[in-house]
Scaffold this motif. Structure first.
Motif, PDB file in Angstrom:
ATOM      1  N   SER A   1       0.818  -1.214   0.000  1.00  0.00           N
ATOM      2  CA  SER A   1       0.000   0.000   0.000  1.00  0.00           C
ATOM      3  C   SER A   1       0.852   1.265   0.000  1.00  0.00           C
ATOM      4  O   SER A   1       0.409   2.325  -0.470  1.00  0.00           O
ATOM      5  CB  SER A   1      -0.913   0.019   1.225  1.00  0.00           C
ATOM      6  OG  SER A   1      -0.172   0.270   2.406  1.00  0.00           O
ATOM      7  N   ARG A   2       2.062   1.189   0.562  1.00  0.00           N
ATOM      8  CA  ARG A   2       2.956   2.345   0.710  1.00  0.00           C
ATOM      9  C   ARG A   2       2.311   3.474   1.504  1.00  0.00           C
ATOM     10  O   ARG A   2       2.804   4.610   1.539  1.00  0.00           O
ATOM     11  CB  ARG A   2       3.406   2.892  -0.658  1.00  0.00           C
ATOM     12  CG  ARG A   2       4.254   1.944  -1.469  1.00  0.00           C
ATOM     13  CD  ARG A   2       4.552   2.531  -2.835  1.00  0.00           C
ATOM     14  NE  ARG A   2       5.430   1.670  -3.612  1.00  0.00           N
ATOM     15  CZ  ARG A   2       6.692   1.989  -3.938  1.00  0.00           C
ATOM     16  NH1 ARG A   2       7.207   3.142  -3.544  1.00  0.00           N
ATOM     17  NH2 ARG A   2       7.410   1.168  -4.672  1.00  0.00           N
ATOM     18  N   ASP A   3       1.214   3.170   2.146  1.00  0.00           N
ATOM     19  CA  ASP A   3       0.434   4.179   2.869  1.00  0.00           C
ATOM     20  C   ASP A   3       0.672   4.016   4.370  1.00  0.00           C
ATOM     21  O   ASP A   3       0.271   3.008   4.957  1.00  0.00           O
ATOM     22  CB  ASP A   3      -1.050   3.990   2.548  1.00  0.00           C
ATOM     23  CG  ASP A   3      -1.944   5.005   3.242  1.00  0.00           C
ATOM     24  OD1 ASP A   3      -1.442   5.789   4.067  1.00  0.00           O
ATOM     25  OD2 ASP A   3      -3.156   5.001   2.972  1.00  0.00           O
ATOM     26  N   PRO A   4       1.308   4.984   5.015  1.00  0.00           N
ATOM     27  CA  PRO A   4       1.594   4.868   6.444  1.00  0.00           C
ATOM     28  C   PRO A   4       0.351   4.665   7.298  1.00  0.00           C
ATOM     29  O   PRO A   4       0.388   3.921   8.286  1.00  0.00           O
ATOM     30  CB  PRO A   4       2.282   6.198   6.786  1.00  0.00           C
ATOM     31  CG  PRO A   4       2.815   6.699   5.489  1.00  0.00           C
ATOM     32  CD  PRO A   4       1.853   6.232   4.444  1.00  0.00           C
ATOM     33  N   ILE A   5      -0.736   5.298   6.922  1.00  0.00           N
ATOM     34  CA  ILE A   5      -1.975   5.158   7.696  1.00  0.00           C
ATOM     35  C   ILE A   5      -2.515   3.739   7.554  1.00  0.00           C
ATOM     36  O   ILE A   5      -2.892   3.083   8.546  1.00  0.00           O
ATOM     37  CB  ILE A   5      -3.028   6.185   7.239  1.00  0.00           C
ATOM     38  CG1 ILE A   5      -2.524   7.602   7.521  1.00  0.00           C
ATOM     39  CG2 ILE A   5      -4.357   5.926   7.934  1.00  0.00           C
ATOM     40  CD1 ILE A   5      -3.432   8.701   7.010  1.00  0.00           C
ATOM     41  N   ARG A   6      -2.543   3.238   6.325  1.00  0.00           N
ATOM     42  CA  ARG A   6      -3.031   1.886   6.085  1.00  0.00           C
ATOM     43  C   ARG A   6      -2.127   0.855   6.766  1.00  0.00           C
ATOM     44  O   ARG A   6      -2.606  -0.132   7.324  1.00  0.00           O
ATOM     45  CB  ARG A   6      -3.093   1.627   4.575  1.00  0.00           C
ATOM     46  CG  ARG A   6      -3.549   0.240   4.173  1.00  0.00           C
ATOM     47  CD  ARG A   6      -4.928  -0.061   4.693  1.00  0.00           C
ATOM     48  NE  ARG A   6      -5.426  -1.343   4.213  1.00  0.00           N
ATOM     49  CZ  ARG A   6      -6.405  -2.038   4.806  1.00  0.00           C
ATOM     50  NH1 ARG A   6      -7.000  -1.552   5.893  1.00  0.00           N
ATOM     51  NH2 ARG A   6      -6.796  -3.191   4.306  1.00  0.00           N
ATOM     52  N   GLN A   7      -0.836   1.089   6.735  1.00  0.00           N
ATOM     53  CA  GLN A   7       0.104   0.165   7.361  1.00  0.00           C
ATOM     54  C   GLN A   7      -0.103   0.096   8.867  1.00  0.00           C
ATOM     55  O   GLN A   7      -0.056  -0.981   9.465  1.00  0.00           O
ATOM     56  CB  GLN A   7       1.535   0.584   7.016  1.00  0.00           C
ATOM     57  CG  GLN A   7       1.877   0.315   5.560  1.00  0.00           C
ATOM     58  CD  GLN A   7       3.164   0.956   5.105  1.00  0.00           C
ATOM     59  OE1 GLN A   7       3.781   1.731   5.840  1.00  0.00           O
ATOM     60  NE2 GLN A   7       3.581   0.666   3.878  1.00  0.00           N
ATOM     61  N   LYS A   8      -0.364   1.251   9.475  1.00  0.00           N
ATOM     62  CA  LYS A   8      -0.639   1.235  10.914  1.00  0.00           C
ATOM     63  C   LYS A   8      -1.960   0.550  11.217  1.00  0.00           C
ATOM     64  O   LYS A   8      -2.104  -0.137  12.236  1.00  0.00           O
ATOM     65  CB  LYS A   8      -0.640   2.666  11.466  1.00  0.00           C
ATOM     66  CG  LYS A   8      -0.741   2.694  12.990  1.00  0.00           C
ATOM     67  CD  LYS A   8      -0.524   4.089  13.546  1.00  0.00           C
ATOM     68  CE  LYS A   8      -0.572   4.050  15.082  1.00  0.00           C
ATOM     69  NZ  LYS A   8      -0.358   5.390  15.681  1.00  0.00           N
ATOM     70  N   GLU A   9      -2.944   0.729  10.330  1.00  0.00           N
ATOM     71  CA  GLU A   9      -4.231   0.056  10.526  1.00  0.00           C
ATOM     72  C   GLU A   9      -4.077  -1.464  10.509  1.00  0.00           C
ATOM     73  O   GLU A   9      -4.726  -2.175  11.266  1.00  0.00           O
ATOM     74  CB  GLU A   9      -5.216   0.481   9.427  1.00  0.00           C
ATOM     75  CG  GLU A   9      -5.730   1.903   9.561  1.00  0.00           C
ATOM     76  CD  GLU A   9      -6.617   2.295   8.379  1.00  0.00           C
ATOM     77  OE1 GLU A   9      -6.657   1.513   7.395  1.00  0.00           O
ATOM     78  OE2 GLU A   9      -7.235   3.375   8.435  1.00  0.00           O
ATOM     79  N   LEU A  10      -3.194  -1.954   9.636  1.00  0.00           N
ATOM     80  CA  LEU A  10      -3.040  -3.388   9.476  1.00  0.00           C
ATOM     81  C   LEU A  10      -2.085  -4.002  10.507  1.00  0.00           C
ATOM     82  O   LEU A  10      -2.287  -5.147  10.943  1.00  0.00           O
ATOM     83  CB  LEU A  10      -2.520  -3.710   8.069  1.00  0.00           C
ATOM     84  CG  LEU A  10      -3.505  -3.488   6.926  1.00  0.00           C
ATOM     85  CD1 LEU A  10      -2.795  -3.615   5.584  1.00  0.00           C
ATOM     86  CD2 LEU A  10      -4.650  -4.492   7.008  1.00  0.00           C
ATOM     87  N   LEU A  11      -1.040  -3.258  10.889  1.00  0.00           N
ATOM     88  CA  LEU A  11       0.023  -3.836  11.713  1.00  0.00           C
ATOM     89  C   LEU A  11       0.180  -3.201  13.083  1.00  0.00           C
ATOM     90  O   LEU A  11       0.735  -3.836  13.996  1.00  0.00           O
ATOM     91  CB  LEU A  11       1.366  -3.730  10.972  1.00  0.00           C
ATOM     92  CG  LEU A  11       1.457  -4.365   9.591  1.00  0.00           C
ATOM     93  CD1 LEU A  11       2.824  -4.079   8.962  1.00  0.00           C
ATOM     94  CD2 LEU A  11       1.213  -5.861   9.667  1.00  0.00           C
ATOM     95  N   GLY A  12      -0.280  -1.969  13.236  1.00  0.00           N
ATOM     96  CA  GLY A  12      -0.052  -1.237  14.474  1.00  0.00           C
ATOM     97  C   GLY A  12      -1.001  -1.593  15.591  1.00  0.00           C
ATOM     98  O   GLY A  12      -1.912  -2.416  15.446  1.00  0.00           O
ATOM     99  N   ASP A  13      -0.763  -0.973  16.753  1.00  0.00           N
ATOM    100  CA  ASP A  13      -1.623  -1.144  17.934  1.00  0.00           C
ATOM    101  C   ASP A  13      -1.807  -2.610  18.315  1.00  0.00           C
ATOM    102  O   ASP A  13      -2.909  -3.046  18.686  1.00  0.00           O
ATOM    103  CB  ASP A  13      -2.994  -0.495  17.679  1.00  0.00           C
ATOM    104  CG  ASP A  13      -2.886   0.997  17.403  1.00  0.00           C
ATOM    105  OD1 ASP A  13      -2.063   1.657  18.057  1.00  0.00           O
ATOM    106  OD2 ASP A  13      -3.608   1.487  16.504  1.00  0.00           O
TER     107      ASP A  13
END
Length: 386
Positions: free
Chosen positions: A224-236
């Motif tokens: 996705s190269r999208d920091p927001i999407r990456q955090k949604e999928l992998l973060g928290d």
């Protein structure tokens, strides 16, 4: 194939089979092994009493062997490329360490420390196999089990993928006397990372275990190269939670249990086995935990072996993260840490699932992996020192 069975264990197995009974194998806590190749057991003769030993090898091929001696006395150190047979004396000392040089760097060396002859001494070796193309490849020997016995060196090896081995790495594997190479990777993983490079004639068992959709999650995040999407999928905590779910599957899924059980039976049959997945940390990590627990190794040692993957893979993992950032694929590659490294919670999750589903590890062996008491006894007899 090398089969090693103590007379006592042989008698117990024979008696159980003859009488149609079962053999109970008791488990009890044991102290954790320490050091790079600590055996945690003693060898006594004359004045010496070796209670622990380790071996490390430097970049120049020089080995440093250290041990603890409760009753100091002259110690002899023998070297061999066979963990069961020692004839080459490499030094004698009244101290508790010895430096050894001049050994062939292309081979894997084991060391016996003893106050008398080469037989009956404490055996140690560097845990790492020293493979350039597989930094997480190591020997599962040297850990202390119950009853003061120790897991034998040179019998069971865990590893990351072996597709990038150098010619020298393959030659080193050739000296291990492998009877089986068990590969837990899926066909997609093998296609992407390469077939294992093995010594000619090594039998291969393909025992694929799926990664619980982790590849798809990772690809979606990075792609996705999208920091927001990456955090949604992998973060928290989401990436860690995904891994914990994978570890539950190791216990719950009958197909996966069957793959792990195949390796246990190979070992019980006296085969020298190396098993791997891609990074050598999750499927391989759980397989190693099963082996060590079945042999009576205490929980702290099992956990330490599991977490050792983090140090072994750190250089490669950090290079991967730096590459993702340099390529503009991830602004925060630390989101990948739960996928690239192992956490204590992963192993805890698997053991908690064992407890929840089966009530005990012994019941998991019997009902989950279909390992009967005779097979477990054979496993212990062939993988533990006398």
């Amino acid at each position: 194939m090398r089969i090693r069975t103590t007379r006592l264990a042989t008698f117990a197995v024979t008696a159980a089979l003859t009488l149609g009974g079962t053999v109970a194998v008791a488990s009890s806590p044991a102290s954790a092994a320490t050091g790079n190749g600590d055996s945690g057991v003693s060898a006594r003769a004359g004045l010496g009493s070796v209670t622990g030993a380790s071996a490390t090898v430097g970049p120049d091929g020089t080995y440093t062997i250290t041990w603890t001696d409760r009753w100091p006395g002259p110690m002899r150190v023998y070297a061999s490329t066979d963990a069961d047979r020692f004839t080459r004396l490499v030094g004698t000392t009244k101290g508790t360490s010895l430096t050894v040089s001049g050994l062939d760097p292309a081979k894997r060396w084991y060391f016996a420390i003893t106050p008398a002859g080469p037989n009956g001494g404490v055996v140690t070796a560097p845990r790492s196999l020293g493979l350039q193309g597989a930094p997480n490849a190591r020997d599962l020997g040297g850990y202390r089990a119950d009853s003061g016995r120790t897991v034998k060196y040179g019998q069971v090896f865990r590893a990351d993928a072996l597709g990038k081995l150098t010619d020298a790495d393959v030659a080193r594997l050739g000296g291990l006397g492998l009877d089986v190479s068990a590969d837990f990777r899926t066909d997609i993983e093998i296609a992407g990372n390469g077939v294992n490079r093995l010594p000619a004639g090594t039998p291969v068992e393909n025992l694929p275990i799926a990664d619980g959709n982790l590849t798809a999650i990772t690809n979606a995040a990075v792609g996705s190269r999208d920091p927001i999407r990456q955090k949604e999928l992998l973060g928290d905590g989401k990436a860690a939670a995904a891994l914990e779910n994978v570890y539950r599957g190791f216990v719950d899924d009958p197909a996966q249990r069957a793959q792990f059980a195949t390796v246990l039976r190979d070992l019980a049959d006296g085969k020298t086995v190396i098993y791997n997945c891609t990074a050598g940390k999750d499927r391989t990590g759980w397989m190693s935990a099963i082996v060590l627990k079945a042999l009576g190794v205490d929980d702290a040692t099992v956990q330490a072996d599991f977490l050792a993957s983090n140090d072994n893979l750190r250089a490669r993992n950090e290079a991967t993260k730096a590459g993702l950032k340099a390529a503009g694929l991830m602004q925060d590659p630390s989101l990948m840490d739960p996928l690239l490294y192992v956490q204590k919670s992963y192993l805890d999750t698997a053991f908690a699932q064992v407890q929840s589903k089966y009530g005990s590890f012994d019941a998991y062996l019997r009902k989950g992996l279909n390992i009967d008491p005779i097979t477990e006894l054979r496993l212990r007899a062939r993988l533990l020192t006398n």
